[in-house]
Design an enzyme around this catalytic site. Structure first.
Site, mmCIF file in Angstrom:
data_model
loop_
_atom_site.group_PDB
_atom_site.id
_atom_site.type_symbol
_atom_site.label_atom_id
_atom_site.label_comp_id
_atom_site.label_asym_id
_atom_site.label_seq_id
_atom_site.Cartn_x
_atom_site.Cartn_y
_atom_site.Cartn_z
ATOM 1 N N CYS A 1 -0.731 5.622 9.447
ATOM 2 C CA CYS A 1 -1.314 4.365 9.184
ATOM 3 C C CYS A 1 -2.523 4.503 8.111
ATOM 4 C CB CYS A 1 -1.748 3.401 10.165
ATOM 5 S SG CYS A 1 -2.971 3.901 11.302
ATOM 6 N N ARG B 1 0.792 -1.187 -0.030
ATOM 7 C CA ARG B 1 -0.051 0.016 -0.135
ATOM 8 C C ARG B 1 0.867 1.277 0.066
ATOM 9 N NH1 ARG B 1 -3.700 -1.016 5.311
ATOM 10 N NH2 ARG B 1 -4.533 1.143 4.551
#
Length: 327
Positions: free
Chosen positions: A282, A196
């Site tokens: 995150c 990601r």
């Protein structure tokens, strides 16, 4: 305001000793909170899981509800002081209460909850290493159903440590500063998966671009935890409530190795020596708590969390996003 700080992490055996030492099951000296949270695409419901099984006398902390409103609709943002005070009062938490937080994954969302307590100065707070699965794997007791009603307590209005929380404007300003050339720029450690971070895998939130902020560093939260298997005889009792494995925080030596591998020896030393501020990020500000906790275990004082994290950053038009060039 508060007594001496408690350890960041306690074991199931240590928690049991604390429970045995409490004057009563309803004593305000020790309050255990289930801070479980699941990803939006998960079929599990933390509130329902709590009603099915939890540590005796535990209360439930809904991280998405004890949270401030955000104009972009982002979940579990840091609550304001009044909201935090109200929640503590409802849970019969006083300034001298030792709050122990756990989750049903092992170590996943409880560090974020611990970060919240510590950011408001409640240093008498810890997480349970291994969470509920670790507790049960050690043969400890449990209960089911709704907890008993309790008398509320009074909690003074706390003061938030402003250095612990970073907002979008602060992140954007830091993006424009190259940490390699600017010693006042902070390191952003991204706890998402490397795929990601690189932009080679999609985000779990539909329509949100993957990739990363310029100058940020990939440090997947999975590098700070380790997987353990629940013994067969224990797992057979809780087939509906628990997964086959759970997570625990790695040893300090393993945490050091992971930090050194991701940052490189020179930058890691800067962080450990307190010469460079660190901000964890995150997907939505949840697993950044694992990075925060790991660094705190290593004695790093200057650790904050970008509350909105990648979701808030990538949602905004004009945010600079970098991806790996596959050509």
């Amino acid at each position: 305001m508060f007594r001496d700080a408690c350890p960041l992490v306690v074991t199931p055996a240590q928690l049991q000793v604390m429970r045995d030492g409490a004057k009563s099951a309803k004593s305000p000296e020790l309050v255990v909170l289930d801070a479980s949270w699941h990803m939006p695409n998960s079929p599990r419901n933390a509130d329902q899981d709590f009603k099915r099984i939890h540590i005796p006398q535990a209360r439930f902390l809904n991280i998405d509800r004890v949270a401030s409103f955000h104009p972009l609709g982002l979940p579990h943002m840091m609550p304001d002081a009044a909201m935090f005070r109200e929640f503590c009062g409802q849970m019969r938490i006083t300034p001298s209460t030792h709050v122990v937080l756990y989750d049903t994954h092992g170590v996943f969302s409880s560090p974020r909850a611990l970060y919240m307590f510590r950011a408001f100065g409640h240093t008498r707070s810890s997480i349970l290493d291994g969470g509920l699965p670790g507790w049960l794997a050690h043969g400890q007791e449990y209960e089911r159903g709704e907890p008993e009603r309790i008398e509320e307590s009074r909690y003074p209005l706390p003061q938030l440590d402003e250095q612990a929380v970073k907002d979008y404007d602060q992140i954007v300003a830091n993006v424009e500063r190259d940490p390699a050339k600017d010693p006042d720029a902070f390191y952003v450690l991204d706890a998402r998966s490397s795929e990601r971070f690189l932009g080679t895998s999609p985000e779990p939130r539909p329509g949100l671009s993957s990739g990363h902020m310029p100058h940020s560093i990939s440090l997947p939260f999975s590098h700070f935890i380790e997987s353990h298997t629940i013994p067969d005889d224990i797992a057979a009792k809780y087939t509906k409530e628990l997964p086959a494995t759970y997570t625990r925080l790695r040893s300090n030596q393993s945490l050091l190795s992971a930090l050194d591998e991701s940052l490189g020896p020179e930058r890691a030393k800067e962080v450990l020596d307190g010469k460079r501020q660190v901000v964890a990020s995150c997907g939505s500000g949840m697993t950044a708590g694992v990075i925060w906790l790991g660094l705190k275990m290593l004695g790093v004082e200057q650790v904050g969390i970008y509350d909105e994290s990648w979701t808030g950053y990538a949602m905004r038009v004009g945010s600079k996003i970098e991806k790996v060039d596959l050509l």
